[in-house]
Design an enzyme around this catalytic site. Sequence first.
Site, PDB file in Angstrom:
ATOM      1  N   SER A 116       0.747  -1.308   0.053  1.00 48.90           N
ATOM      2  CA  SER A 116      -0.020  -0.118   0.118  1.00 48.90           C
ATOM      3  C   SER A 116       0.943   1.248   0.041  1.00 48.90           C
ATOM      4  O   SER A 116       1.952   1.137   0.553  1.00 48.90           O
ATOM      5  CB  SER A 116      -0.800   0.238   1.216  1.00 48.90           C
ATOM      6  OG  SER A 116      -1.393   1.143   1.336  1.00 48.90           O
ATOM      7  N   TYR A 140      -1.794   0.292  10.110  1.00 48.47           N
ATOM      8  CA  TYR A 140      -2.098  -0.421   8.800  1.00 48.47           C
ATOM      9  C   TYR A 140      -0.899  -0.411   7.846  1.00 48.47           C
ATOM     10  O   TYR A 140      -0.332  -1.469   7.527  1.00 48.47           O
ATOM     11  CB  TYR A 140      -3.312   0.230   8.142  1.00 48.47           C
ATOM     12  CG  TYR A 140      -3.625  -0.331   6.869  1.00 48.47           C
ATOM     13  CD1 TYR A 140      -3.949  -1.447   6.324  1.00 48.47           C
ATOM     14  CD2 TYR A 140      -3.408   0.614   5.619  1.00 48.47           C
ATOM     15  CE1 TYR A 140      -3.910  -1.970   4.981  1.00 48.47           C
ATOM     16  CE2 TYR A 140      -3.494   0.345   4.400  1.00 48.47           C
ATOM     17  CZ  TYR A 140      -3.750  -0.975   4.001  1.00 48.47           C
ATOM     18  OH  TYR A 140      -3.752  -1.290   2.795  1.00 48.47           O
ATOM     19  N   LYS A 144       1.954  -3.290   6.562  1.00 55.52           N
ATOM     20  CA  LYS A 144       2.333  -3.534   5.149  1.00 55.52           C
ATOM     21  C   LYS A 144       3.705  -3.247   4.649  1.00 55.52           C
ATOM     22  O   LYS A 144       4.475  -4.135   4.095  1.00 55.52           O
ATOM     23  CB  LYS A 144       1.418  -2.376   4.138  1.00 55.52           C
ATOM     24  CG  LYS A 144       0.048  -2.727   4.144  1.00 55.52           C
ATOM     25  CD  LYS A 144      -0.388  -3.976   3.370  1.00 55.52           C
ATOM     26  CE  LYS A 144      -1.925  -4.198   3.201  1.00 55.52           C
ATOM     27  NZ  LYS A 144      -2.174  -5.653   2.578  1.00 55.52           N
TER      28      LYS A 144
HETATM   29  N1  UFG Z   1     -12.538  12.112   1.533  1.00 55.84           N
HETATM   30  C1  UFG Z   1     -13.399  12.884   1.797  1.00 55.84           C
HETATM   31  N2  UFG Z   1     -14.638  12.737   2.454  1.00 55.84           N
HETATM   32  C2  UFG Z   1     -15.048  11.377   2.717  1.00 55.84           C
HETATM   33  C3  UFG Z   1     -13.980  10.321   2.615  1.00 55.84           C
HETATM   34  C4  UFG Z   1     -12.697  10.718   1.927  1.00 55.84           C
HETATM   35  O1  UFG Z   1     -13.150  14.341   1.768  1.00 55.84           O
HETATM   36  O2  UFG Z   1     -16.267  11.045   3.192  1.00 55.84           O
HETATM   37  C5  UFG Z   1     -11.199  12.396   1.225  1.00 55.84           C
HETATM   38  C6  UFG Z   1     -10.139  12.307   2.131  1.00 55.84           C
HETATM   39  O3  UFG Z   1      -9.752  13.045   3.079  1.00 55.84           O
HETATM   40  C7  UFG Z   1      -9.044  11.700   1.298  1.00 55.84           C
HETATM   41  C8  UFG Z   1      -9.718  11.289  -0.257  1.00 55.84           C
HETATM   42  O4  UFG Z   1     -11.066  11.671  -0.110  1.00 55.84           O
HETATM   43  O5  UFG Z   1      -8.461  12.968   0.715  1.00 55.84           O
HETATM   44  C9  UFG Z   1      -9.636   9.918  -0.265  1.00 55.84           C
HETATM   45  O6  UFG Z   1      -9.958   9.086   0.695  1.00 55.84           O
HETATM   46  P1  UFG Z   1     -10.343   7.709   0.826  1.00 55.84           P
HETATM   47  O7  UFG Z   1     -10.863   7.289   2.284  1.00 55.84           O
HETATM   48  O8  UFG Z   1     -11.086   7.085  -0.353  1.00 55.84           O
HETATM   49  O9  UFG Z   1      -9.015   6.978   0.619  1.00 55.84           O
HETATM   50  P2  UFG Z   1      -7.391   7.361   1.422  1.00 55.84           P
HETATM   51  O10 UFG Z   1      -6.880   8.156   0.534  1.00 55.84           O
HETATM   52  O11 UFG Z   1      -7.815   7.720   2.740  1.00 55.84           O
HETATM   53  O12 UFG Z   1      -7.047   5.752   1.400  1.00 55.84           O
HETATM   54  C10 UFG Z   1      -6.356   5.129   0.700  1.00 55.84           C
HETATM   55  C11 UFG Z   1      -6.508   3.650   0.796  1.00 55.84           C
HETATM   56  C12 UFG Z   1      -5.804   3.163   1.858  1.00 55.84           C
HETATM   57  C13 UFG Z   1      -4.656   3.434   2.197  1.00 55.84           C
HETATM   58  C14 UFG Z   1      -4.551   4.844   2.247  1.00 55.84           C
HETATM   59  C15 UFG Z   1      -3.133   5.461   2.088  1.00 55.84           C
HETATM   60  O13 UFG Z   1      -8.053   3.234   0.497  1.00 55.84           O
HETATM   61  O14 UFG Z   1      -5.987   1.749   2.022  1.00 55.84           O
HETATM   62  O15 UFG Z   1      -5.038   5.364   0.751  1.00 55.84           O
HETATM   63  O16 UFG Z   1      -2.392   5.104   1.284  1.00 55.84           O
HETATM   64  F1  UFG Z   1      -4.266   3.222   3.401  1.00 55.84           F
END
Ligand code: UFG
Length: 315
Positions: A116, A140, A144
Amino acid sequence: MTRILVTGGAGYIGSTATALLADRGYEVVVLDDLSMGHADAVDPRATFIEGSILDADLLRNALAGCEAVIHFAGKSLVGESVEKPELYHRVNVDGTQTLLEAMSIHGIDKIVFSSSAATYGQPIDNPITEESFASPTNPYGASKLAIDKMITSAGISAISLRYFNVAGAYQTTQGWLAERHNPETHLIPLVLRATEDNPLKIFGTDWDTKDGTCVRDYVHVVDLIEAHIMALGALKPHVHEIVNLGSGGGYSVREVISVASQVLARPVPAVESPRRAGDPATLVASIVKAKSLLGWEPTRALETMISDAVKSQAQ
Ligand code: UFG
């Protein structure tokens, strides 16, 4: 026919891998404890064994006759990992240790691992290369990274694929394989289900980015799995390679909302909210190594990821 063990083959990404491998003529054995996955997502052409990667006896049975392993099984929620770090260490790290030991007993020395971008933590620079400093900011990501190091120490033929933000869905003859997380935390599924009464919360509008919202690198799940199949063919004896998988470009949360409203042909209700703890401002992959080592290049744009997610939800 090449027989592959797919751990976590009932989950969103693992079930897509199982279906695509079966499409390509691989014989697939799926091991999944259904803690996150769904039995009905397992391709009917695969042999399905329900159980955990922590069960050494079961693993030994599952591995019989296999040439290689694609290892997806594991806990994958960043927020949950902060609350339950021991669980993440036990399932992800100890589970992979058990898997590597069982592989060794069978003389199986080929693995493609689902790592990841969370291993990099708060990046110093974007785009992130495989040489970028890996300093995870949550258990997490730490699990990884620990697994990546464990695989290197094992001295086997291995490729760790570090995913950025995976999205989209895959249509099989049985129906769509798509994200079905509970609770759902990922941006694109939440954008699609946002309503006036329950609008999408934009986590932070004061980040140092093009429009103040977080930037992420989205990759279609089918492109992602193509890279796994190419990785199987690119394994080299006793070499462990780390390869980033993304698109090489970034979209802000507001840009994702804008593309989704074009695909949906309606506005997406959204409200500005405080930052989410632990979010980096920007995560964008360098995919130079994926191109040179695997010959891989993603072909599906954000519009396709969103429209496939929409179609999958309509089924
Ligand atoms: N976001 C919002 N509102 C929401 C959900 C997400 O604004 O309701 C934003 C988050 O702040 C982030 C972006 O949308 O900036 C993407 O968020 P996600 O939760 O979809 O994904 P992440 O980037 O947090 O997570 C991903 C993977 C994880 C991994 C992480 C870090 O899903 O498994 O990247 O590499 F751990």
